[in-house]
Design an enzyme around this catalytic site. Structure first.
Site, mmCIF file in Angstrom:
data_model
loop_
_atom_site.group_PDB
_atom_site.id
_atom_site.type_symbol
_atom_site.label_atom_id
_atom_site.label_comp_id
_atom_site.label_asym_id
_atom_site.label_seq_id
_atom_site.Cartn_x
_atom_site.Cartn_y
_atom_site.Cartn_z
ATOM 1 N N ALA A 168 -2.841 -11.405 -7.627
ATOM 2 C CA ALA A 168 -1.361 -11.032 -7.047
ATOM 3 C C ALA A 168 -0.342 -11.816 -5.990
ATOM 4 O O ALA A 168 -0.693 -11.607 -4.927
ATOM 5 C CB ALA A 168 -1.467 -9.725 -6.615
ATOM 6 N N GLY A 217 0.471 -8.353 3.285
ATOM 7 C CA GLY A 217 -0.795 -8.801 1.613
ATOM 8 C C GLY A 217 -0.676 -7.778 0.797
ATOM 9 O O GLY A 217 0.885 -6.696 0.883
ATOM 10 N N ASN A 218 -1.522 -7.520 0.106
ATOM 11 C CA ASN A 218 -0.864 -7.232 -0.580
ATOM 12 C C ASN A 218 -2.916 -5.966 -1.376
ATOM 13 O O ASN A 218 -3.692 -6.609 -0.719
ATOM 14 C CB ASN A 218 -0.096 -7.154 -2.649
ATOM 15 C CG ASN A 218 -1.308 -7.934 -2.834
ATOM 16 O OD1 ASN A 218 -2.667 -7.826 -3.341
ATOM 17 N ND2 ASN A 218 -0.206 -8.971 -2.781
ATOM 18 N N HIS A 219 -2.528 -4.863 -2.605
ATOM 19 C CA HIS A 219 -3.992 -4.454 -2.461
ATOM 20 C C HIS A 219 -4.700 -4.680 -3.832
ATOM 21 O O HIS A 219 -5.739 -4.314 -4.109
ATOM 22 C CB HIS A 219 -3.917 -2.927 -3.061
ATOM 23 C CG HIS A 219 -3.173 -1.594 -2.069
ATOM 24 N ND1 HIS A 219 -4.214 -1.214 -0.871
ATOM 25 C CD2 HIS A 219 -1.972 -0.983 -1.372
ATOM 26 C CE1 HIS A 219 -3.155 -1.323 0.679
ATOM 27 N NE2 HIS A 219 -1.990 -0.417 -0.346
#
Ligand code: CTP
Length: 403
Positions: free
Chosen positions: A280, A212-214
């Site tokens: 994102a 995943g990402n932030h």
């Protein structure tokens, strides 16, 4: 969330028995998220107390030009009240007050405020049936409408006199619904459908792990609110996030992976007028997803990744009438890279965030952006809250689609 959320509503109460209903009206405005101030005619205090209204509105209630109980009398500025208000509603509006409003009489604070107010003015008449039909009352209605004031018609029913007929003030729920509808009707994105993506995507490795990402989803949620506040019907396709929104015009479609997001976005794109892709999205995902939790038996683990579908580019390839907006997060050759992305993905506008700007980026509440349009025009902005950036973006889009 109601369209009235965050609005400053000034309620003017004149002396009719329906004034008792304004306690509910104030509560409904507050529940809708509005800030409420009340101004009363002196005689209306016979029907409902200022204490009730100030308690419900959480603001002082004024009925005279000075605070009469105070030795060091303070002037209650009708000008300030008029300027503060985003909308002014006179309810109940008696025949007497309506006639004075129509003729510029200014002998109490409510009337002086009416003359000072620059915002939209609504009035909800309340009177006995014969007064309601009297030519002079009808003339007041017409004069006020000719000033641009908006009438919330009275309804039929039993009146305080015991007679049955037209003259009952609209019920508080109906007054709120009338004003909400009236505002929505006049908004620039009314009848437009706006599709937005937000947040990160999670790409499964096994049943318990993911890539995943932030991304917090804040930017996308603010864009959704800004679009809905301009009257758009919003579909917000969001990856996993803690953001919450409750607005009658926003439908949230929760998704997890890039593939889910792709599917949901394509379901809606055909009927969309504007698509803003701020998510994102993971660019790669594990090629194989293990069906059971991967045990740590080996000293090292190699995951083979494959590209996810580029949702934005796929929309650019099929778009017809749609206005398509993408985001670019760049670290070097920012303008050039963003312009290239705009062309490659066939966008109308790209929002460039630079990671070189402090305060811009994933988890912060602020963002510093540049808008680049298909005709190469570039607009740069200062560091702003994400809510402000969202408003700037929606204003730009509104201007472009109405051009
Ligand atoms: N985007 C998308 N689907 C993807 C990847 C990105 O819809 N699978 C969208 C994002 O929501 C954003 C824009 O594309 O609007 C960002 O593109 P980005 O990933 O930065 O661009 P790329 O063309 O993939 O270029 P690079 O990663 O090489 O910078």
């Amino acid at each position: 969330m109601s369209i009235l959320s965050g609005k400053n509503i000034l309620l003017g109460i004149s002396a009719g028995i329906a004034a008792y209903k304004t306690a509910s009206l104030v509560r409904l405005f507050i529940k809708a998220g509005a800030d409420v101030k009340v101004v009363m005619t002196p005689a209306s205090k016979e029907f409902i107390t200022p204490l009730t209204l100030s308690t419900l509105s959480k603001n002082p209630v004024h009925s005279s030009f000075t605070n009469e109980d105070d030795d060091n009398a303070v002037w209650n500025s009708h000008v300030d009240l008029g300027l503060w208000a985003d909308l002014f509603i006179v309810a109940p509006a008696t025949a007497n007050t309506l006639s004075k409003m129509a003729n510029g009489v200014c002998d109490n604070l409510l009337l002086a405020t009416y003359l000072s107010a620059k915002c939209p003015v609504y009035f909800a008449p309340a009177m006995d049936l014969d007064m309601y039909k009297h030519p002079t009352t009808l003339q007041s209605f017409e004069t006020l409408k000719s000033f641009g004031n908006i009438m919330i018609p009275a309804t039929s029913g039993e009146l305080a006199s015991g007679l049955v007929g037209e003259g009952r003030m609209a019920e508080p729920e109906d007054i709120v619904a009338f004003i909400e509808n009236d505002i929505l009707e006049s908004l620039p994105l009314k009848n437009k459908k706006v599709l937005i993506t937000a947040g990160p995507t999670y790409e499964a490795i096994d049943p318990v792990r993911f890539i995943g990402n932030h991304s917090s989803g804040k930017m996308g949620f603010e864009i959704a609110k800004a679009a809905a506040n301009l009257g758009a019907q919003v579909v917000l396709v969001s990856g996993p996030t803690h953001q919450k929104v409750s607005h009658g015009l926003i439908e949230v479609v929760p998704v997890t992976s890039a593939e889910d997001m792709y599917t949901e976005v394509h379901k809606h794109f055909g009927s969309t007028d504007v698509a803003i892709l701020s998510a994102a999205v993971a660019d790669y995902r594990p090629k194989e997803v293990a069906s059971q939790k991967i045990k740590k038996k080996d000293p090292a683990l190699t995951l083979e990744l494959e590209k996810t579908k580029d949702i934005l580019a796929s929309l650019g390839a099929i778009k017809k009438h749609q206005y398509l907006v993408g985001f670019a997060l760049e670290t070097n050759n920012e303008l050039e890279n963003a312009k290239d992305k705009l062309k490659r993905k066939n966008l109308n506008l790209i929002v460039l965030n630079s990671l070189n700007d402090t305060g811009a980026g994933f988890k912060s509440d602020t963002n510093k952006v540049t808008f680049i349009e298909a005709d190469d025009s570039v607009t740069t902005f200062q560091l702003k809250s994400k809510a402000e950036v969202a408003k700037d973006l929606l204003n730009k889009i509104t201007e472009q689609i109405h051009a």
